[in-house]
Design a protein around this motif. Structure first.
Motif, PDB file in Angstrom:
ATOM      1  N   GLU A 297       2.700   3.683   9.776  1.00 13.29           N
ATOM      2  CA  GLU A 297       1.392   3.040   9.592  1.00 13.29           C
ATOM      3  C   GLU A 297       1.559   1.668   8.946  1.00 13.29           C
ATOM      4  N   LYS A 298       2.493   1.588   8.011  1.00  5.81           N
ATOM      5  CA  LYS A 298       2.737   0.315   7.321  1.00  5.81           C
ATOM      6  C   LYS A 298       3.219  -0.737   8.319  1.00  5.81           C
ATOM      7  N   ASP A 299       4.175  -0.342   9.197  1.00  2.00           N
ATOM      8  CA  ASP A 299       4.689  -1.284  10.198  1.00  2.00           C
ATOM      9  C   ASP A 299       3.581  -1.744  11.148  1.00  2.00           C
ATOM     10  N   LEU A 300       2.750  -0.805  11.560  1.00  2.00           N
ATOM     11  CA  LEU A 300       1.654  -1.142  12.477  1.00  2.00           C
ATOM     12  C   LEU A 300       0.661  -2.086  11.814  1.00  2.00           C
ATOM     13  N   ARG A 301       0.302  -1.798  10.561  1.00  2.00           N
ATOM     14  CA  ARG A 301      -0.638  -2.658   9.852  1.00  2.00           C
ATOM     15  C   ARG A 301      -0.064  -4.044   9.579  1.00  2.00           C
ATOM     16  N   ILE A 302       1.213  -4.104   9.251  1.00  3.74           N
ATOM     17  CA  ILE A 302       1.857  -5.399   9.002  1.00  3.74           C
ATOM     18  C   ILE A 302       1.865  -6.237  10.270  1.00  3.74           C
ATOM     19  N   ALA A 303       2.231  -5.619  11.390  1.00  6.00           N
ATOM     20  CA  ALA A 303       2.261  -6.355  12.658  1.00  6.00           C
ATOM     21  C   ALA A 303       0.866  -6.841  13.036  1.00  6.00           C
TER      22      ALA A 303
ATOM     23  N   ASP B 214       0.856  -1.185   0.000  1.00  2.00           N
ATOM     24  CA  ASP B 214       0.000   0.000   0.000  1.00  2.00           C
ATOM     25  C   ASP B 214       0.893   1.237   0.000  1.00  2.00           C
ATOM     26  N   LYS B 215       0.896   1.974  -1.099  1.00  2.67           N
ATOM     27  CA  LYS B 215       1.770   3.143  -1.263  1.00  2.67           C
ATOM     28  C   LYS B 215       1.263   4.353  -0.478  1.00  2.67           C
ATOM     29  N   ALA B 216      -0.003   4.352  -0.081  1.00  3.10           N
ATOM     30  CA  ALA B 216      -0.581   5.504   0.616  1.00  3.10           C
ATOM     31  C   ALA B 216      -0.191   5.544   2.093  1.00  3.10           C
ATOM     32  N   LEU B 217       0.326   4.461   2.639  1.00  3.78           N
ATOM     33  CA  LEU B 217       0.649   4.402   4.064  1.00  3.78           C
ATOM     34  C   LEU B 217       2.031   4.982   4.339  1.00  3.78           C
ATOM     35  N   THR B 218       2.156   5.628   5.491  1.00  6.12           N
ATOM     36  CA  THR B 218       3.481   6.082   5.935  1.00  6.12           C
ATOM     37  C   THR B 218       4.215   4.861   6.463  1.00  6.12           C
TER      38      THR B 218
END
Length: 116
Positions: A81-87, A74-78
């Motif tokens: 946010e990307k790390d949090l969503r992945i975890a 997802d290119k829209a995530l910082t």
């Protein structure tokens, strides 16, 4: 005697032709038997390869459909946010270990505490 010779010649010719055809038939039958065996081996190999490829495709489908994959791409995530969503997605997608393994780990931890 002359008459008998004239009768035997066509009979011998017919029998020789029949024998020739029979020998050709037997040779062809042997050849087909060998090729059939080869085809059976090839079909078995292809079935095994097909099964392996099917498992690989299923694994790839599971990866592509997973929420972790979506979060990674997802290119829209910082980055935060990307790390949090992945975890978060990884915790949901990864199955917990079997209870027996947890009990063994807890017993090992308890034994280490008691020893020292």
């Amino acid at each position: 005697m002359d008459f008998e010779l004239w009768v035997l010649i066509p009979i011998i010719a017919i029998l020789a032709g029949t024998m020739k055809d029979y020998l050709k038939f037997r040779a062809r039958q042997r050849q087909l038997g060998v090729s059939t065996t080869g085809l059976e081996k090839e079909v078995a190999t292809l079935k095994q390869t097909n099964q392996v490829l099917l498992e690989r495709v299923q694994n790839l489908e599971a990866i592509v459909v997973s929420q972790t994959w979506d979060a990674l791409h997802d290119k829209a995530l910082t980055p935060a946010e990307k790390d949090l969503r992945i975890a978060s997605a990884a915790r949901r997608e990864i199955a917990p270990p079997p209870q027996e393994d947890l009990h063994q780990q807890r017993a090992a931890q308890l034994a280490r505490r008691l020893q020292g």
